[in-house]
Write an enzyme that holds these catalytic residues in place. Structure first.
Site, PDB file in Angstrom:
ATOM      1  CG  LEU A   4      -2.025  -0.718   1.479  1.00 39.93           C
ATOM      2  CD1 LEU A   4      -1.630  -2.378   1.324  1.00 39.93           C
ATOM      3  CD2 LEU A   4      -2.831  -0.557   2.748  1.00 39.93           C
ATOM      4  CB  CYS A   5       0.628   4.399   0.148  1.00 38.54           C
ATOM      5  SG  CYS A   5       1.017   6.054  -0.056  1.00 38.54           S
ATOM      6  CB  ALA A   6       5.395   4.751   1.385  1.00 36.04           C
ATOM      7  N   GLY A  30       3.990  -0.309  -0.867  1.00 40.73           N
ATOM      8  CA  GLY A  30       4.102  -0.609  -2.195  1.00 40.73           C
ATOM      9  C   GLY A  30       5.546  -0.556  -3.007  1.00 40.73           C
ATOM     10  CG  ASN A  38      -4.129  -1.904  -2.984  1.00 36.23           C
ATOM     11  OD1 ASN A  38      -4.541  -2.446  -1.761  1.00 36.23           O
ATOM     12  ND2 ASN A  38      -4.207  -2.471  -4.033  1.00 36.23           N
TER      13      ASN A  38
END
Length: 555
Positions: A289-291, A293, A318
């Site tokens: 997720l975000c960072a 990811g 994501n």
């Protein structure tokens, strides 16, 4: 589809630095020069506002707030002619101000900065933010004989003393980690200096043989995916027969200033090995997720260099930017100039960490109407408590970043090796995303104000392997928290993945419902055969260390 191609007591946060005088002066000179070149431009917009003002005075104006603008929704705004006219004057002036900035045709950072500053100014001047021009506030003052303003003052002082000067967005007393958020049953099965690994207890008789490891962003706590049970992705995935393991990052103090991106990547490697040993699976699916990811992609790029990518099954991303230059297209670009990043790194180096409240303040000002002025009016002018929402409770539970990791992220923004398709160097490997050739499922939010969807889209062409891209009709957090059967969720997909994201959008088709269901259909056939669910957590080598959600999340 297939691709074609331990900290002390809470302290006051160091504030995000305002733009320097030289930066504002330079931008002002640029704007003045454009106005000098186009002298008719401001005259035209002043004249347009004057015409609309006359319509307002005569009661013939059709100016109205945009759909979804809740600032003037209360009937009190239309009960009296002066307040109704005041709103229309404000809206008409706002329209002309925004149009003027757009027609200046500034380029690059100047364009983003001008749009952002104009938004900040216009939204701050809304009559709803002033107690003397807000009829709803004045009505409350009369009805409570001023007690509402006294309660608002108490809320303001409380935020200054106990919330690092930030406006409270949620009634924190309604939630408790481990009780009604981050409460899906599970166990801590591994712990190192950087993370705890949670293994969730199965809720089905059989489970898929290939497990899933979820990697949250380092700048937030993991339970955005494990909110109240009805909003919990973890709970949903476990109910679908997935073996779910969650990374819970440690909330670092200044003594952990040395932790770098490489420390986090190696910590994930240890968690990955623990999952394989516990489950007996030779492969693990990753979801970032975000960072988180971005960190996952770097970890898998390292695996590819070290010839270990065969232990990775799939990758789900994501709201993740692998091409971090995409942030420059959003309001956040105003805060990430080279000079601002350098100053931010100096502060975190001095403090040992980047404090979570500093980041929270910056993210709040990216959407001031929703995340600042809305609570200014509710908490301070009306004297009300904020509502109790699980996602806002999570959002207020901020974390810190170690200084070295913060610098690594800033360097990525400045250099953007991954987004340019260039190698990213670690001490023992060279990361090339094109060599991460596992199947990937990439999800973005169409109205995301932090990770723009068209920049997220680029990931499908930076990564190797086959990709599925899904565009969710929501913002950053709502894209993550999208349970089936709630709200008016929808998403778009397409058969092919052209280079241009807007070409993809034109050929995409919408679907009503939650993308979680689509993801389950995508990952299930890729997750191996079903087998009897484990009867106990961990293994002999990795015995349970305690119940989920663990200890790191409570720091």
């Amino acid at each position: 589809m297939a691709k074609t191609k331990k900290a002390g007591s809470r302290r006051r946060a160091v504030p995000t630095p305002p733009p320097t005088r030289s930066e504002l002066l330079r931008l002002s000179l640029v704007i003045l020069n454009r106005l000098r070149q186009q002298p008719g431009l401001p005259i035209r917009h002043i004249a347009a506002f004057a015409r609309e003002f006359l319509h307002i005075v005569r009661g013939k104006s059709e100016v109205a707030a945009a759909a979804g603008d809740r600032r003037f929704a209360d009937p009190a705004w239309t009960e009296k002619r002066w307040s109704n006219a005041l709103v229309k004057v404000y809206l008409a002036a706002s329209q002309e101000a925004y149009a003027l900035v757009q027609e200046l045709e500034l380029q690059g950072r100047d364009a983003y900065a001008a749009r952002f500053l104009s938004m900040m100014l216009v939204e701050a001047l809304a009559p709803s933010n002033n107690p003397f021009t807000n009829p709803v506030v004045m009505k409350s003052v009369r009805e409570t004989r001023g007690r509402s303003l006294m309660r608002g003052l108490q809320h303001f002082l409380s935020d200054q003393l106990d919330n690092a000067g930030l406006i409270s967005m949620v009634d924190r007393s309604a939630f408790e980690v481990g009780r009604n958020v981050a409460a899906t049953p599970g166990d801590v099965v591994f712990r190192n200096e950087v993370l705890e690994l949670l293994q969730y207890r199965p809720q089905t008789e059989q489970v898929y043989s290939i497990p899933l490891m979820v990697v949250p962003p380092q700048i937030n706590k993991f339970y955005v995916l494990d909110l109240s049970p009805q909003n919990s992705f973890v709970n949903y995935a476990v109910q679908q027969g997935m073996q779910v393991f969650m990374v819970s990052w440690r909330n670092p103090g200044p003594e952990m200033r040395h932790l770098s991106m490489e420390h986090y990547v190696r910590a994930l490697e240890e968690a990955h090995e623990a999952i394989m040993q516990i489950t007996g699976s030779p492969k693990v699916s990753w979801k970032g997720l975000c960072a988180g990811g971005l960190t996952s992609a770097i970890a898998l790029g390292r695996y590819a260099h070290l010839k270990r990518l065969d232990t990775v099954n799939t990758l789900t991303l994501n709201v993740t930017l692998l091409d971090v230059a995409g942030m420059e297209k959003t309001n956040i670009g105003y805060f990430i100039t080279p000079k601002a990043l350098k100053e931010s790194c100096k502060r975190s180096e001095k403090e040992g960490v980047l404090y979570g409240h500093e980041m929270a303040k910056m993210f709040a000002w990216l959407r001031p109407n929703d995340l600042v002025w809305n609570y200014w009016v509710n908490n301070y002018l009306m004297g009300k408590k904020p509502a109790a929402f699980d996602v806002l409770y999570w959002n207020s539970d901020s974390t810190r970043l170690p200084a070295t990791l913060h610098k690594d992220f800033c360097d990525m923004v400045l250099n953007n090796e991954l987004g340019k398709g260039e190698p990213y160097a670690l001490s023992d490997a060279t990361v090339e995303l094109s060599k991460v050739d596992v199947d990937s499922f990439v999800v973005a939010g169409r109205t995301d104000h932090i990770t723009p969807w068209d920049a997220c889209y680029k990931s499908v062409h930076l990564l190797g392997g086959d990709s599925q891209f899904v565009l969710v009709n929501s913002g950053h957090i709502q894209t993550l928290v999208c349970p089936p059967g709630k709200g008016k969720a929808s998403y778009q997909t397409a058969e092919h993945l052209p280079e241009d994201p807007h070409d993809w959008l034109e050929q995409s088709t919408p679907t009503t419902g939650s993308w979680w269901e689509l993801w389950v259909k995508w990952i299930s056939p890729r997750s191996g055969k079903r087998k009897p669910a484990p009867v106990a957590a961990g293994s002999q080598k990795y015995p349970p260390l305690g119940a989920a959600p663990g200890t790191y999340v409570r720091e």
